[in-house]
Design an enzyme around this catalytic site. Structure first.
Site, mmCIF file in Angstrom:
data_model
loop_
_atom_site.group_PDB
_atom_site.id
_atom_site.type_symbol
_atom_site.label_atom_id
_atom_site.label_comp_id
_atom_site.label_asym_id
_atom_site.label_seq_id
_atom_site.Cartn_x
_atom_site.Cartn_y
_atom_site.Cartn_z
ATOM 1 N N GLN A 143 -10.426 72.676 -39.198
ATOM 2 C CA GLN A 143 -9.460 73.584 -40.100
ATOM 3 C C GLN A 143 -7.754 73.721 -39.399
ATOM 4 O O GLN A 143 -7.045 73.221 -38.580
ATOM 5 C CB GLN A 143 -10.159 74.757 -39.574
ATOM 6 N N ASP A 179 -20.318 85.960 -35.159
ATOM 7 C CA ASP A 179 -19.337 85.855 -36.178
ATOM 8 C C ASP A 179 -18.139 84.699 -35.744
ATOM 9 O O ASP A 179 -17.344 84.328 -35.742
ATOM 10 C CB ASP A 179 -18.730 86.747 -34.343
ATOM 11 N N PRO A 200 -15.974 74.893 -42.239
ATOM 12 C CA PRO A 200 -17.353 74.454 -40.646
ATOM 13 C C PRO A 200 -18.229 75.902 -40.838
ATOM 14 O O PRO A 200 -19.382 75.441 -40.303
ATOM 15 C CB PRO A 200 -16.140 74.713 -39.619
ATOM 16 N N THR A 209 -16.843 82.239 -39.775
ATOM 17 C CA THR A 209 -16.083 82.339 -40.621
ATOM 18 C C THR A 209 -16.843 82.652 -42.146
ATOM 19 O O THR A 209 -18.139 82.351 -42.169
ATOM 20 C CB THR A 209 -15.094 80.955 -40.601
ATOM 21 N N ASP A 210 -16.424 82.575 -43.056
ATOM 22 C CA ASP A 210 -16.765 82.845 -44.593
ATOM 23 C C ASP A 210 -17.389 81.360 -44.387
ATOM 24 O O ASP A 210 -17.279 80.391 -44.161
ATOM 25 C CB ASP A 210 -15.625 83.550 -45.442
ATOM 26 N N HIS A 263 -15.073 93.987 -33.587
ATOM 27 C CA HIS A 263 -15.330 93.773 -32.716
ATOM 28 C C HIS A 263 -16.335 95.027 -31.920
ATOM 29 O O HIS A 263 -17.311 94.968 -31.661
ATOM 30 C CB HIS A 263 -14.784 92.974 -31.190
ATOM 31 N N ASP A 304 -21.739 72.692 -33.110
ATOM 32 C CA ASP A 304 -22.101 73.390 -34.287
ATOM 33 C C ASP A 304 -23.197 74.046 -33.708
ATOM 34 O O ASP A 304 -24.444 73.771 -33.723
ATOM 35 C CB ASP A 304 -22.256 72.792 -35.184
HETATM 36 N N1 AAT Z 1 -14.100 87.718 -34.134
HETATM 37 C C1 AAT Z 1 -13.533 87.282 -35.713
HETATM 38 C C2 AAT Z 1 -12.796 85.768 -35.720
HETATM 39 C C3 AAT Z 1 -13.881 85.061 -36.551
HETATM 40 S S1 AAT Z 1 -13.098 83.297 -36.567
HETATM 41 C C4 AAT Z 1 -14.684 82.962 -36.640
HETATM 42 C C5 AAT Z 1 -15.281 81.631 -35.957
HETATM 43 O O1 AAT Z 1 -16.203 80.513 -35.856
HETATM 44 C C6 AAT Z 1 -13.798 80.011 -35.553
HETATM 45 O O2 AAT Z 1 -13.470 80.041 -34.749
HETATM 46 C C7 AAT Z 1 -14.121 79.186 -36.462
HETATM 47 O O3 AAT Z 1 -14.045 77.865 -35.790
HETATM 48 C C8 AAT Z 1 -16.104 79.717 -35.789
HETATM 49 N N2 AAT Z 1 -17.223 78.730 -36.701
HETATM 50 C C9 AAT Z 1 -17.314 78.502 -37.891
HETATM 51 N N3 AAT Z 1 -18.191 77.776 -38.322
HETATM 52 C C10 AAT Z 1 -18.652 76.856 -37.290
HETATM 53 C C11 AAT Z 1 -20.267 76.220 -36.108
HETATM 54 N N4 AAT Z 1 -21.528 75.826 -37.769
HETATM 55 N N5 AAT Z 1 -20.614 76.671 -35.082
HETATM 56 C C12 AAT Z 1 -19.741 77.392 -34.517
HETATM 57 N N6 AAT Z 1 -18.410 78.411 -34.677
HETATM 58 C C13 AAT Z 1 -18.084 77.663 -36.068
HETATM 59 C C14 AAT Z 1 -14.718 85.527 -37.468
HETATM 60 C C15 AAT Z 1 -13.536 86.279 -39.019
HETATM 61 C C16 AAT Z 1 -14.595 86.896 -39.928
HETATM 62 C C17 AAT Z 1 -13.511 86.978 -41.583
HETATM 63 C C18 AAT Z 1 -14.367 87.307 -42.368
HETATM 64 N N7 AAT Z 1 -13.514 86.755 -43.822
#
Ligand code: AAT
Length: 282
Positions: free
Chosen positions: A31, A155, A162, A157-158, A62, A137
């Protein structure tokens, strides 16, 4: 010249923050990572242009993703965090001396490296001796785990790019398997307000409900996420987040929080009618 960061919350709505300076920008294998500094929200980082964490409002997210399940089950000893590369979730978890082990599985090592450099406010506890970092992953990581964790915090991403796999039935089924007998799964559960987020939220909720006997949703106000109204999912094998809350016990721990308290804990599960309809009748 004025610099502004702009995120499209819908095709018809944009959210902007005035930037003092762009501190970092690079493409990882997964990303695009950007870090900005701003007057109003301090430093913040985005992934593929979407807001992840700001220094000013990260405490809300958090606090809520960690202290709600921890207050519902204070004897939690082993925790798995999936995603959360900024370290904010781990930081809050390390405040419990009763937690013995924290595994964090983040797909993108560059997010952790960048946050260690630019966001020490969230990343500062990633070196706690109880923490082990895995750069994998999360979807694959949970496949091989059984009866191992008291709490899993997603925790993520949307559900685009990934993060997509972390909203699938397969993933939730494997989380169920990876949890101990009284285990809890908490995830960032999107927003009920704008249509595309609400659809993701309803889909996730329905899938989690297929595995977990107790499924609840709670809410917080997060100013920099789309619409500001954000949800968290609480799913468990046994624990009820309200009936099992021992407020006196949590308060006796002396953990100082800027957002969470045990009154708000109960109140956060009281949902607006339109949200109740979305999750009960879907
Ligand atoms: N603490 C709030 C921050 C986040 S970031 C979410 C993290 O999830 C990112 O660093 C991303 O790289 C990670 N991520 C994404 N897909 C995967 C996966 N398949 N396995 C492991 N980690 C992953 C959350 C923000 C929320 C936003 C809401 N709009």
């Amino acid at each position: 010249m004025e610099l502004w960061y702009t995120e499209e919350h819908t095709e018809n709505v944009r959210f902007s923050i005035k930037i003092k300076k762009q501190l970092y920008s690079a493409n990882s294998p997964y990303q695009k990572i950007d870090v900005f500094d701003s007057e109003e929200f301090g430093r913040f980082f985005t992934l593929d242009g979407l807001m992840m964490v700001t220094e000013k409002d990260e405490f809300i997210y958090h606090d809520m993703i960690v202290h709600v399940p921890m207050a519902a089950k204070p004897d939690t000893k082993k925790v798995l965090v999936i995603g959360g590369g900024d370290g904010g979730t781990v930081r809050e978890l390390t405040r419990y001396s009763s937690i013995e082990e924290i595994h964090m599985v983040e797909i993108d090592k560059m997010v952790v490296d960048v946050c260690r450099e630019f966001l020490p406010q969230t990343a500062l506890k990633l070196d706690d001796p109880r923490v082990s970092l895995y750069f994998e992953d999360g979807l694959k990581f949970v496949r091989s785990r059984q009866n191992e964790y008291d709490l899993i915090i997603v925790d993520s991403t949307d559900p685009f790019g990934p993060g997509e796999g972390l909203f699938t039935k397969e993933f939730y089924g494997n989380c169920f398997k990876a949890l101990s007998e009284e285990g809890i799964l908490v995830n960032q559960h999107e927003s009920p307000y704008y249509q595309s987020y609400a659809n993701a939220m309803k889909r996730a909720h329905k899938r989690i409900k297929e595995y977990f006997p107790n499924c609840r949703v709670y809410q917080a106000h997060i100013p920099t996420y789309p619409s500001g109204h954000w949800l968290f999912g609480f799913a468990s094998k046994k624990v009820d987040p309200i009936l099992d809350l021992d407020a006196e016990k949590w308060n006796s721990l002396g953990i100082e929080t800027k957002y969470y308290n045990t009154e708000l804990h109960k109140g956060s599960f009281a949902l607006p009618n339109y949200v109740k309809e979305m999750i009960e009748y879907e």
